[in-house]
Design a protein around this motif. Structure first.
Motif, PDB file in Angstrom:
ATOM      1  N   GLU A  20       9.248  10.139  -4.345  1.00 51.53           N
ATOM      2  CA  GLU A  20       8.824  11.545  -4.348  1.00 51.53           C
ATOM      3  C   GLU A  20       7.316  11.671  -4.591  1.00 51.53           C
ATOM      4  OE1 GLU A  20      11.245  13.509  -7.238  1.00 51.53           O
ATOM      5  OE2 GLU A  20      13.017  13.554  -5.944  1.00 51.53           O
ATOM      6  N   LEU A  21       6.539  10.998  -3.770  1.00 54.25           N
ATOM      7  CA  LEU A  21       5.083  11.008  -3.887  1.00 54.25           C
ATOM      8  C   LEU A  21       4.492  12.181  -3.132  1.00 54.25           C
ATOM      9  CD1 LEU A  21       4.583   7.209  -3.090  1.00 54.25           C
ATOM     10  CD2 LEU A  21       4.627   8.242  -5.361  1.00 54.25           C
ATOM     11  N   ASN A  22       3.291  12.584  -3.523  1.00 59.06           N
ATOM     12  CA  ASN A  22       2.594  13.582  -2.715  1.00 59.06           C
ATOM     13  C   ASN A  22       1.883  12.881  -1.562  1.00 59.06           C
ATOM     14  OD1 ASN A  22      -0.040  12.667  -3.598  1.00 59.06           O
ATOM     15  ND2 ASN A  22       0.260  13.818  -5.513  1.00 59.06           N
ATOM     16  N   ASP A  23       1.320  13.658  -0.649  1.00 56.15           N
ATOM     17  CA  ASP A  23       0.715  13.088   0.558  1.00 56.15           C
ATOM     18  C   ASP A  23      -0.439  12.144   0.241  1.00 56.15           C
ATOM     19  OD1 ASP A  23       2.514  14.495   2.045  1.00 56.15           O
ATOM     20  OD2 ASP A  23       1.126  16.110   2.611  1.00 56.15           O
ATOM     21  N   GLU A  24      -1.249  12.503  -0.749  1.00 53.01           N
ATOM     22  CA  GLU A  24      -2.396  11.661  -1.095  1.00 53.01           C
ATOM     23  C   GLU A  24      -1.941  10.329  -1.679  1.00 53.01           C
ATOM     24  OE1 GLU A  24      -6.360  11.701  -4.003  1.00 53.01           O
ATOM     25  OE2 GLU A  24      -5.126  13.511  -3.789  1.00 53.01           O
ATOM     26  N   GLN A  25      -0.952  10.373  -2.576  1.00 58.88           N
ATOM     27  CA  GLN A  25      -0.431   9.139  -3.153  1.00 58.88           C
ATOM     28  C   GLN A  25       0.184   8.257  -2.071  1.00 58.88           C
ATOM     29  OE1 GLN A  25       2.213  11.081  -5.977  1.00 58.88           O
ATOM     30  NE2 GLN A  25       1.094  10.186  -7.706  1.00 58.88           N
ATOM     31  N   GLU A  26       0.952   8.878  -1.180  1.00 60.07           N
ATOM     32  CA  GLU A  26       1.602   8.107  -0.112  1.00 60.07           C
ATOM     33  C   GLU A  26       0.575   7.419   0.777  1.00 60.07           C
ATOM     34  OE1 GLU A  26       4.399   8.827   3.796  1.00 60.07           O
ATOM     35  OE2 GLU A  26       4.506  10.262   2.128  1.00 60.07           O
ATOM     36  N   ALA A  27      -0.496   8.131   1.116  1.00 64.08           N
ATOM     37  CA  ALA A  27      -1.534   7.551   1.977  1.00 64.08           C
ATOM     38  C   ALA A  27      -2.190   6.350   1.308  1.00 64.08           C
ATOM     39  CB  ALA A  27      -2.576   8.611   2.329  1.00 64.08           C
ATOM     40  N   ARG A  28      -2.476   6.460   0.012  1.00 64.16           N
ATOM     41  CA  ARG A  28      -3.121   5.352  -0.701  1.00 64.16           C
ATOM     42  C   ARG A  28      -2.181   4.151  -0.818  1.00 64.16           C
ATOM     43  NH1 ARG A  28      -4.560   9.170  -4.786  1.00 64.16           N
ATOM     44  NH2 ARG A  28      -3.413   7.887  -6.289  1.00 64.16           N
ATOM     45  N   ILE A  29      -0.925   4.416  -1.106  1.00 63.21           N
ATOM     46  CA  ILE A  29       0.050   3.334  -1.237  1.00 63.21           C
ATOM     47  C   ILE A  29       0.281   2.654   0.113  1.00 63.21           C
ATOM     48  CG2 ILE A  29       2.501   2.865  -1.681  1.00 63.21           C
ATOM     49  CD1 ILE A  29       2.293   5.048  -3.881  1.00 63.21           C
ATOM     50  N   PHE A  30       0.341   3.452   1.151  1.00 63.71           N
ATOM     51  CA  PHE A  30       0.507   2.916   2.512  1.00 63.71           C
ATOM     52  C   PHE A  30      -0.618   1.932   2.826  1.00 63.71           C
ATOM     53  CE2 PHE A  30      -0.136   3.058   7.108  1.00 63.71           C
ATOM     54  CZ  PHE A  30       1.144   2.894   7.585  1.00 63.71           C
ATOM     55  N   ASP A  31      -1.837   2.307   2.490  1.00 64.71           N
ATOM     56  CA  ASP A  31      -2.993   1.444   2.749  1.00 64.71           C
ATOM     57  C   ASP A  31      -2.889   0.146   1.955  1.00 64.71           C
ATOM     58  OD1 ASP A  31      -5.829   0.920   3.695  1.00 64.71           O
ATOM     59  OD2 ASP A  31      -6.170   1.028   1.535  1.00 64.71           O
ATOM     60  N   CYS A  32      -2.513   0.244   0.690  1.00 62.78           N
ATOM     61  CA  CYS A  32      -2.401  -0.959  -0.152  1.00 62.78           C
ATOM     62  C   CYS A  32      -1.308  -1.892   0.362  1.00 62.78           C
ATOM     63  CB  CYS A  32      -2.108  -0.575  -1.600  1.00 62.78           C
ATOM     64  SG  CYS A  32      -3.434   0.338  -2.427  1.00 62.78           S
ATOM     65  N   LEU A  33      -0.176  -1.327   0.778  1.00 63.95           N
ATOM     66  CA  LEU A  33       0.918  -2.149   1.276  1.00 63.95           C
ATOM     67  C   LEU A  33       0.552  -2.830   2.588  1.00 63.95           C
ATOM     68  CD1 LEU A  33       4.063   0.034   0.483  1.00 63.95           C
ATOM     69  CD2 LEU A  33       3.485  -2.192  -0.499  1.00 63.95           C
ATOM     70  N   GLN A  34      -0.184  -2.122   3.441  1.00 62.42           N
ATOM     71  CA  GLN A  34      -0.620  -2.746   4.689  1.00 62.42           C
ATOM     72  C   GLN A  34      -1.491  -3.960   4.414  1.00 62.42           C
ATOM     73  OE1 GLN A  34      -2.325   0.612   7.013  1.00 62.42           O
ATOM     74  NE2 GLN A  34      -0.860  -0.005   8.590  1.00 62.42           N
ATOM     75  N   ARG A  35      -2.310  -3.862   3.368  1.00 64.33           N
ATOM     76  CA  ARG A  35      -3.197  -4.974   3.011  1.00 64.33           C
ATOM     77  C   ARG A  35      -2.526  -5.953   2.055  1.00 64.33           C
ATOM     78  NH1 ARG A  35      -6.907  -3.373  -0.101  1.00 64.33           N
ATOM     79  NH2 ARG A  35      -6.425  -1.163  -0.375  1.00 64.33           N
ATOM     80  N   LYS A  36      -1.322  -5.590   1.583  1.00 63.01           N
ATOM     81  CA  LYS A  36      -0.595  -6.400   0.598  1.00 63.01           C
ATOM     82  C   LYS A  36      -1.486  -6.738  -0.604  1.00 63.01           C
ATOM     83  CE  LYS A  36       3.048  -8.379   3.457  1.00 63.01           C
ATOM     84  NZ  LYS A  36       3.025  -7.366   4.505  1.00 63.01           N
ATOM     85  N   SER A  37      -2.210  -5.735  -1.055  1.00 63.76           N
ATOM     86  CA  SER A  37      -3.120  -5.892  -2.192  1.00 63.76           C
ATOM     87  C   SER A  37      -2.439  -5.389  -3.466  1.00 63.76           C
ATOM     88  CB  SER A  37      -4.418  -5.121  -1.942  1.00 63.76           C
ATOM     89  OG  SER A  37      -5.238  -5.146  -3.077  1.00 63.76           O
ATOM     90  N   VAL A  38      -1.914  -6.310  -4.263  1.00 63.25           N
ATOM     91  CA  VAL A  38      -1.204  -5.923  -5.484  1.00 63.25           C
ATOM     92  C   VAL A  38      -2.134  -5.272  -6.506  1.00 63.25           C
ATOM     93  CG1 VAL A  38       0.137  -6.791  -7.443  1.00 63.25           C
ATOM     94  CG2 VAL A  38       0.598  -7.631  -5.134  1.00 63.25           C
ATOM     95  N   PRO A  39      -3.347  -5.805  -6.746  1.00 60.34           N
ATOM     96  CA  PRO A  39      -4.230  -5.143  -7.722  1.00 60.34           C
ATOM     97  C   PRO A  39      -4.527  -3.692  -7.353  1.00 60.34           C
ATOM     98  CG  PRO A  39      -5.031  -7.350  -7.244  1.00 60.34           C
ATOM     99  CD  PRO A  39      -3.940  -7.074  -6.265  1.00 60.34           C
ATOM    100  N   ASP A  40      -4.840  -3.436  -6.081  1.00 63.26           N
ATOM    101  CA  ASP A  40      -5.102  -2.061  -5.656  1.00 63.26           C
ATOM    102  C   ASP A  40      -3.852  -1.207  -5.779  1.00 63.26           C
ATOM    103  OD1 ASP A  40      -7.704  -2.699  -5.111  1.00 63.26           O
ATOM    104  OD2 ASP A  40      -7.418  -2.916  -2.947  1.00 63.26           O
ATOM    105  N   LEU A  41      -2.704  -1.804  -5.503  1.00 64.23           N
ATOM    106  CA  LEU A  41      -1.445  -1.073  -5.585  1.00 64.23           C
ATOM    107  C   LEU A  41      -1.139  -0.687  -7.027  1.00 64.23           C
ATOM    108  CD1 LEU A  41       0.808  -0.080  -3.743  1.00 64.23           C
ATOM    109  CD2 LEU A  41       1.983  -2.251  -4.093  1.00 64.23           C
ATOM    110  N   ILE A  42      -1.356  -1.605  -7.938  1.00 66.06           N
ATOM    111  CA  ILE A  42      -1.120  -1.310  -9.363  1.00 66.06           C
ATOM    112  C   ILE A  42      -2.023  -0.166  -9.823  1.00 66.06           C
ATOM    113  CG2 ILE A  42      -1.385  -2.232 -11.701  1.00 66.06           C
ATOM    114  CD1 ILE A  42      -0.515  -4.960 -10.582  1.00 66.06           C
ATOM    115  N   GLN A  43      -3.276  -0.217  -9.417  1.00 64.96           N
ATOM    116  CA  GLN A  43      -4.210   0.845  -9.804  1.00 64.96           C
ATOM    117  C   GLN A  43      -3.793   2.184  -9.199  1.00 64.96           C
ATOM    118  OE1 GLN A  43      -8.269  -0.014  -8.802  1.00 64.96           O
ATOM    119  NE2 GLN A  43      -9.064   1.893  -9.648  1.00 64.96           N
TER     120      GLN A  43
END
Length: 389
Positions: free
Chosen positions: A178-201
């Motif tokens: 149940e994320l908002n659009d901004e959160q979803e966009a940021r998470i989508f980017d992190c998952l595409q890059r498979k960047s765990v540190p960025d994802l945690i932040q």
């Protein structure tokens, strides 16, 4: 601008010279014949279309790849196709509008505003096949099998890998998060890059159980051990994702039954074409080649913007990229036959007969044999015969 500059091509735009062009054309014919033997009918969509139909409902990725121009007759915006698949979906939904299953294939040039990856061409020759009107794993399996048959028919050496994913897994996780659009966009980017540190932040302000669920997606790639790990992760937190995991298991089992030596790799955080695909996604990779050699997936509902929402699945490859990986293939054959510069009817008739048999016969101009010629037509007594040079 110097004279040298005038001959330069834009970055990522290539010309295809005779030897490679012959190989590309030979491969195009061979693969379209393969598609025909599977029941796929050839269509030839236009190079440009109005952006209203070319881009609508297909996500931002394709929009960014598309060159735009204005139609001088109507004043309406047009685009140069960056992907032929949406055009074929339009043809199925609107131009043909069949009631049952339809199978269509195509081959043609596309143009990208930017390369999809670092070494990718901006002017691929896209070849692919699409199946409409059947929403089942059997249809997905048919298209995957056809993609593998395409690589085999092309002559690609053994050693490529089949990569399987399912966008339904990420959709199920998003429903729980149940994320908002901004959160979803940021998470989508992190998952595409498979960047765990960025994802945690990025997940710092998300409930811990949701954050652990999303972070868990990053590790869900690899061999068969991925699927039981996914079931354990999703069982309580996102049970609606389990159907997608089961679908991947079923597809992998069937492919392995048919192709026991083919390596199968799972990536449950694969988000390629997420805003376009609706189910299973798949790709073929070869060692040392940084991008997918062929890829596809299910994309139900695209035809809705043309008046008919149709189940759809398909795949595509780039003929130029495919030819570049083939082991020293040449379409030039055994050379050519030199034809004397003569208007003798019997000589010209013989030349045409040789051409009908598939030989290359080149007129001798200025008394010089063409460099491709390894044989020549010579007069022996009263008859013209072919003789080695």
């Amino acid at each position: 601008m110097t004279s040298v500059d005038r001959w330069q091509l834009p970055d990522g735009i290539e010309e295809v010279l005779p030897a490679q062009a012959a190989n590309v054309e030979q491969l195009r014919r061979r693969l379209l014949d393969l598609f025909r033997s599977w029941g796929y009918e050839l269509v030839i969509p236009p190079l440009v279309e109005f952006t209203d139909s070319l881009l609508i409902g297909l996500g931002q990725d394709l929009d960014l790849l598309t060159f735009r121009l204005t139609d001088q007759l109507s004043g309406r915006p047009m685009g140069v196709r960056a992907d032929i698949t949406p055009q074929v979906a339009r043809i199925d939904a609107h131009s043909l509008a069949p009631d049952g299953v339809s199978r269509l294939c195509y081959a043609g040039s596309t143009l990208h505003t930017r390369p999809k990856s670092l070494m990718a061409s901006r002017s691929p020759i896209q070849l692919g096949a699409e199946l409409y009107g059947e929403d089942s794993l059997a249809a997905d399996l048919e298209v995957i099998r056809l993609m593998l048959a395409t690589l085999d028919r092309a002559g690609l050496p053994a050693g490529y890998t089949l990569d399987l994913g399912h966008v339904g897994i990420y959709e199920a996780v998003l429903d729980v998060a149940e994320l908002n659009d901004e959160q979803e966009a940021r998470i989508f980017d992190c998952l595409q890059r498979k960047s765990v540190p960025d994802l945690i932040q990025t997940l710092d302000d998300v409930p811990e159980d949701v954050a652990m669920l999303i972070i868990g997606l990053v590790d869900l790639h690899g061999d068969d051990s991925v699927l039981p790990a996914a079931r354990e992760l999703f069982a309580d937190r996102a049970p609606q994702a389990l159907a997608a995991v089961d679908a991947l298991q079923e597809v992998a089992t069937e492919i392995r039954r048919l192709r026991p030596d083919l390596p199968v790799y799972f990536d449950l955080a694969e988000l390629r074409g997420y805003h376009y695909h609706t189910g299973i996604v798949f790709a073929a990779y070869v060692p040392g080649h940084g991008q997918a050699l062929a890829n596809g997936g299910r994309y139900n509902g695209v035809g809705e913007v043309f008046g008919r929402a149709r189940p759809a699945t398909g795949f595509a490859t780039d003929l130029k990229a495919l030819v570049s990986l083939l082991p020293g293939e040449t379409a030039t054959g055994k050379g050519a036959i030199s034809l004397p510069d003569s208007a003798a009817p019997e000589l010209l008739a013989l030349a045409e007969a040789l051409r009908e048999k598939g030989e290359v016969v080149i007129n001798t101009l200025g008394g010089e044999h063409h460099a491709r010629c390894d044989r020549e037509l010579v007069l022996s007594g009263a008859d013209w015969v072919v003789k080695s040079l």
